[in-house]
Design a protein around this motif. Structure first.
Motif, PDB file in Angstrom:
ATOM      1  N   GLY A  79       0.780  -1.242   0.000  1.00 42.11           N
ATOM      2  CA  GLY A  79       0.000   0.000   0.000  1.00 42.11           C
ATOM      3  C   GLY A  79       0.804   1.280   0.000  1.00 42.11           C
ATOM      4  O   GLY A  79       0.262   2.350  -0.240  1.00 42.11           O
ATOM      5  N   LYS A  80       2.096   1.171   0.282  1.00 45.78           N
ATOM      6  CA  LYS A  80       2.887   2.377   0.503  1.00 45.78           C
ATOM      7  C   LYS A  80       4.246   2.182  -0.137  1.00 45.78           C
ATOM      8  O   LYS A  80       4.842   1.119   0.002  1.00 45.78           O
ATOM      9  N   ILE A  81       4.759   3.179  -0.832  1.00 51.20           N
ATOM     10  CA  ILE A  81       6.090   3.045  -1.425  1.00 51.20           C
ATOM     11  C   ILE A  81       6.795   4.399  -1.442  1.00 51.20           C
ATOM     12  O   ILE A  81       6.153   5.437  -1.597  1.00 51.20           O
ATOM     13  N   SER A  82       8.091   4.394  -1.227  1.00 43.17           N
ATOM     14  CA  SER A  82       8.843   5.643  -1.315  1.00 43.17           C
ATOM     15  C   SER A  82      10.239   5.344  -1.856  1.00 43.17           C
ATOM     16  O   SER A  82      10.724   4.216  -1.744  1.00 43.17           O
ATOM     17  N   SER A  83      10.864   6.328  -2.465  1.00 46.86           N
ATOM     18  CA  SER A  83      12.207   6.098  -2.988  1.00 46.86           C
ATOM     19  C   SER A  83      13.117   7.266  -2.624  1.00 46.86           C
ATOM     20  O   SER A  83      12.662   8.383  -2.374  1.00 46.86           O
ATOM     21  N   LEU A  84      14.395   6.967  -2.600  1.00 49.59           N
ATOM     22  CA  LEU A  84      15.409   7.989  -2.343  1.00 49.59           C
ATOM     23  C   LEU A  84      16.340   8.067  -3.539  1.00 49.59           C
ATOM     24  O   LEU A  84      16.736   7.021  -4.029  1.00 49.59           O
ATOM     25  N   PRO A  85      16.704   9.208  -4.042  1.00 52.59           N
ATOM     26  CA  PRO A  85      16.282  10.537  -3.586  1.00 52.59           C
ATOM     27  C   PRO A  85      14.945  10.995  -4.155  1.00 52.59           C
ATOM     28  O   PRO A  85      14.572  12.150  -3.959  1.00 52.59           O
ATOM     29  N   ASN A  86      14.224  10.146  -4.853  1.00 48.43           N
ATOM     30  CA  ASN A  86      12.904  10.502  -5.366  1.00 48.43           C
ATOM     31  C   ASN A  86      12.979  11.636  -6.395  1.00 48.43           C
ATOM     32  O   ASN A  86      12.275  12.635  -6.293  1.00 48.43           O
ATOM     33  N   THR A  87      13.849  11.419  -7.364  1.00 52.59           N
ATOM     34  CA  THR A  87      14.107  12.443  -8.384  1.00 52.59           C
ATOM     35  C   THR A  87      13.956  11.816  -9.770  1.00 52.59           C
ATOM     36  O   THR A  87      14.347  10.659  -9.960  1.00 52.59           O
ATOM     37  N   ILE A  88      13.421  12.581 -10.709  1.00 50.36           N
ATOM     38  CA  ILE A  88      13.053  11.999 -12.012  1.00 50.36           C
ATOM     39  C   ILE A  88      14.257  11.477 -12.801  1.00 50.36           C
ATOM     40  O   ILE A  88      14.163  10.447 -13.469  1.00 50.36           O
ATOM     41  N   PRO A 140      17.349   5.548  -8.220  1.00 48.35           N
ATOM     42  CA  PRO A 140      17.283   5.652  -6.761  1.00 48.35           C
ATOM     43  C   PRO A 140      18.327   4.787  -6.060  1.00 48.35           C
ATOM     44  O   PRO A 140      18.795   3.786  -6.602  1.00 48.35           O
ATOM     45  N   SER A 141      18.668   5.211  -4.850  1.00 50.62           N
ATOM     46  CA  SER A 141      19.591   4.412  -4.051  1.00 50.62           C
ATOM     47  C   SER A 141      18.829   3.448  -3.156  1.00 50.62           C
ATOM     48  O   SER A 141      19.354   2.429  -2.729  1.00 50.62           O
ATOM     49  N   GLU A 142      17.581   3.798  -2.897  1.00 56.31           N
ATOM     50  CA  GLU A 142      16.841   3.033  -1.905  1.00 56.31           C
ATOM     51  C   GLU A 142      15.347   3.109  -2.224  1.00 56.31           C
ATOM     52  O   GLU A 142      14.837   4.185  -2.512  1.00 56.31           O
ATOM     53  N   VAL A 143      14.669   1.964  -2.173  1.00 62.25           N
ATOM     54  CA  VAL A 143      13.213   1.960  -2.344  1.00 62.25           C
ATOM     55  C   VAL A 143      12.609   1.162  -1.192  1.00 62.25           C
ATOM     56  O   VAL A 143      13.049   0.065  -0.882  1.00 62.25           O
ATOM     57  N   THR A 144      11.637   1.771  -0.544  1.00 58.67           N
ATOM     58  CA  THR A 144      11.021   1.151   0.625  1.00 58.67           C
ATOM     59  C   THR A 144       9.525   1.019   0.387  1.00 58.67           C
ATOM     60  O   THR A 144       8.891   1.960  -0.087  1.00 58.67           O
ATOM     61  N   PHE A 145       8.978  -0.155   0.670  1.00 58.32           N
ATOM     62  CA  PHE A 145       7.520  -0.303   0.526  1.00 58.32           C
ATOM     63  C   PHE A 145       6.958  -1.186   1.632  1.00 58.32           C
ATOM     64  O   PHE A 145       7.678  -1.904   2.316  1.00 58.32           O
ATOM     65  N   SER A 146       5.657  -1.064   1.828  1.00 59.42           N
ATOM     66  CA  SER A 146       4.999  -1.842   2.883  1.00 59.42           C
ATOM     67  C   SER A 146       4.434  -3.134   2.299  1.00 59.42           C
ATOM     68  O   SER A 146       4.120  -3.197   1.108  1.00 59.42           O
ATOM     69  N   MET A 147       4.344  -4.144   3.132  1.00 56.98           N
ATOM     70  CA  MET A 147       3.750  -5.417   2.707  1.00 56.98           C
ATOM     71  C   MET A 147       2.800  -5.893   3.808  1.00 56.98           C
ATOM     72  O   MET A 147       3.186  -6.003   4.962  1.00 56.98           O
ATOM     73  N   ASP A 148       1.559  -6.141   3.440  1.00 57.72           N
ATOM     74  CA  ASP A 148       0.512  -6.602   4.361  1.00 57.72           C
ATOM     75  C   ASP A 148       0.081  -7.976   3.869  1.00 57.72           C
ATOM     76  O   ASP A 148      -0.367  -8.121   2.737  1.00 57.72           O
ATOM     77  N   ILE A 149       0.275  -9.005   4.709  1.00 57.07           N
ATOM     78  CA  ILE A 149      -0.087 -10.377   4.314  1.00 57.07           C
ATOM     79  C   ILE A 149      -1.141 -10.903   5.281  1.00 57.07           C
ATOM     80  O   ILE A 149      -1.003 -10.745   6.499  1.00 57.07           O
TER      81      ILE A 149
END
Ligand SMILES: [Zn+2]
Length: 407
Positions: free
Chosen positions: A260-269, A273-282
Motif C-alpha cells: 500500500g505504501k512506497i517511497s524512494s530515495l532521492p525521489n528524483t526523475i 534511486p539508491s533506496e526503495v522502501t515499501f509496505s507489505m501486508d499479508i
C-alpha cells in the motif's frame, strides 16, 4: 420469541440521526458530543425498559436483563462510534439488534441466565489510535494507563474526554466472564451479496502481518549509466511486488497480499534511486499457513535482490495471529439458521471487531449481515431490512436456546 422489526427500525433510525451527515451517513467519533448523545439516548431506552445499566472505567456501557438464577451472562455487543463520515450500520446494528432481543425477552417467560448488551468505546480507532480500545482494555490487551493517555489529533486525552462527557465509570463494572459473547455486524465486504446468502457465520478473524521491505542499490545518473551497469532498487521492488502478487494469485486460496505504501530515495526523475522502501501486508485465516506465506514472501524478496545485485531487508512491524471463534457457538447459530430455513455462508472476517478481544475472555462468535455492494466505512453503507430480520431472528433464537441449555 418474537422480534419486533418496527421497534428495531424506529430505534435504529433515531440512533442514525445522531451525528447524521448530509448524505445519510453518520459522523460520530468516539467520546465526542455526538457520541455522548448516542450513549445518553441508549441509556434512556434501557432505563425506560427497566434494565440495569452500568458503566466501566473505559466508558463501556452494559445493559443487563437479570436472570432468575445467578449465572454468567450471555452477552451481545458492538459499538456506537463511527469513522469520519461513516455509515449507519457499522456497530449500531449489533448494539440495537442486541437491545431488540433484550426487549423481546421481556415478552417471554423469564430466563434463568442473565443477558447483557454491551456498547464498547472507541471501536473504530478513528479518533484515538488503537481500534477496539474498550474491548481490548477489559480483556487485558491494553493497560489502563495506555488507554487513558492516548491522544486524538488535537492532543486531547482519552481520559479527559471520558470525564468531560460523563462516562468514566467504575472498574468493578467491567465485563469479566460470560457464558457466550455474540456480535452481529455488517460484513463490510461483497462476499455474502455475491453468494446471495443473508447470513455469514464467522468462523474467526484472519491473521495479518505487516512488514517494511527495503531494496538498496546504487544511485546513478539516469542518462549516462547503461542498463547493464545499474543496481536499481526500483527495478527490484517492482519485480518483487509483481512476483509475490503472481505467486499469491496462483495459490488461489485465502491468502491476501497488499503493497500500500512506497517511497524512494532521492525521489528524483533523472536519478536512479539508491533506496526503495515499501509496505507489505499479508493475511490468512490459518496461523500455520500465514507464517509459511510470510516466509515464502521473504524468500522471493531475497531471490530478487540476488538476481539484481541489490540488497534487501524485510523488517517485521506487527503480527496479529488469526482468531478462531467457538465451534459450539458456530454450531448453535448454524442449527438456528437451519431451523428457520435461512441460508448461510461460513466465512472469516477480513476486519477486526470487538469480538476478537472478547474471544480472550470466553466463548465468542460473530454473524454478518450482507453489505449492499460490499460498501462500508462510508455514507453509502447499507444492509437490507429483510436480511437484518433474518440475522436478528437467528441471533435471538440462539440466545434463548443457549440460555435454556446452561446448567
Ligand atoms: Zn464495526
Amino acid at each position: 420469541m418474537e422480534i419486533n422489526m418496527k421497534r428495531l427500525q424506529r430505534r435504529f433510525y433515531e440512533m442514525a440521526s445522531i451525528g447524521s451527515t448530509e448524505n445519510e451517513g453518520v459522523h460520530r467519533l468516539a467520546l465526542s458530543d455526538q457520541d455522548k448523545i448516542a450513549r445518553d439516548t441508549f441509556i434512556d431506552w434501557s432505563k425506560q425498559a427497566g434494565f440495569l445499566v452500568r458503566i466501566d472505567d473505559f466508558g463501556n456501557i452494559y445493559v443487563r436483563k437479570e436472570g432468575t438464577a445467578s449465572k454468567k451472562p450471555i452477552v451481545i455487543g458492538s459499538h456506537l462510534d463511527t469513522v469520519p463520515k461513516g455509515g449507519k450500520y457499522d456497530g449500531s446494528l449489533g448494539v440495537l439488534a442486541g437491545f431488540e432481543i433484550l426487549e423481546s425477552l421481556l415478552e417471554i417467560e423469564p430466563l434463568e441466565t442473565p443477558v447483557e448488551v454491551v456498547v464498547f468505546t472507541n471501536e473504530e480507532g478513528a479518533r484515538f489510535p488503537n481500534p477496539m480500545l474498550g474491548s481490548g482494555a477489559i480483556s487485558g490487551v491494553f493497560s489502563k494507563q495506555h488507554v487513558y493517555d492516548m491522544v486524538d489529533d488535537d492532543g486531547i486525552t482519552f481520559e479527559s474526554e471520558l470525564e468531560r462527557i460523563g462516562y468514566k465509570g467504575d472498574k468493578a463494572n467491567r465485563l469479566k466472564e460470560f457464558e457466550a459473547f455474540f456480535e452481529l455486524h455488517i460484513e463490510q465486504g461483497p462476499v455474502l451479496e455475491q453468494q446471495g446468502l443473508p447470513i455469514g457465520l464467522v468462523k474467526g478473524i484472519q491473521g495479518l502481518s505487516w512488514h517494511t521491505v527495503q531494496f538498496t542499490g546504487e544511485s546513478d545518473h539516469a542518462g549516462t549509466t547503461p542498463i547493464s551497469y545499474r543496481r536499481d532498487p526500483m527495478q527490484s521492488a517492482a519485480k518483487a511486488i509483481m512476483r509475490i502478487g503472481e505467486w499469491v494469485e496462483n495459490l488461489g486460496d485465502e491468502t491476501l497480499v497488499t503493497f500500500g505504501k512506497i517511497s524512494s530515495l532521492p525521489n528524483t526523475i533523472n536519478v536512479i534511486p539508491s533506496e526503495v522502501t515499501f509496505s507489505m501486508d499479508i493475511r490468512h485465516p490459518n496461523k500455520k499457513v500465514l507464517l509459511r506465506r510470510i516466509e515464502t514472501a521473504k524468500t522471493l524478496i531475497r531471490e530478487v535482490a540476488l538476481e539484481d545485485d541489490t540488497q534487501s531487508l524485510c523488517e517485521d512491524l506487527s503480527l496479529m495471529l488469526p482468531v478462531l471463534f467457538d465451534e459450539s457457538l458456530i454450531d448453535l447459530l448454524q442449527s438456528s439458521c437451519q431451523q428457520h430455513g435461512i441460508g448461510y455462508h461460513e466465512m472469516f472476517s477480513g476486519a477486526g471487531h470487538d469480538a476478537m478481544y472478547m474471544n480472550n475472555l470466553g466463548p465468542t462468535v460473530m454473524l454478518f449481515s450482507p453489505s449492499v455492494n460490499g460498501k462500508s466505512h462510508c455514507e453509502e453503507e447499507e444492509t437490507s431490512w429483510e436480511d437484518i430480520e433474518k440475522s436478528v431472528k437467528v441471533l435471538g433464537e440462539s440466545v434463548v436456546r443457549l440460555a435454556s441449555s446452561v446448567r
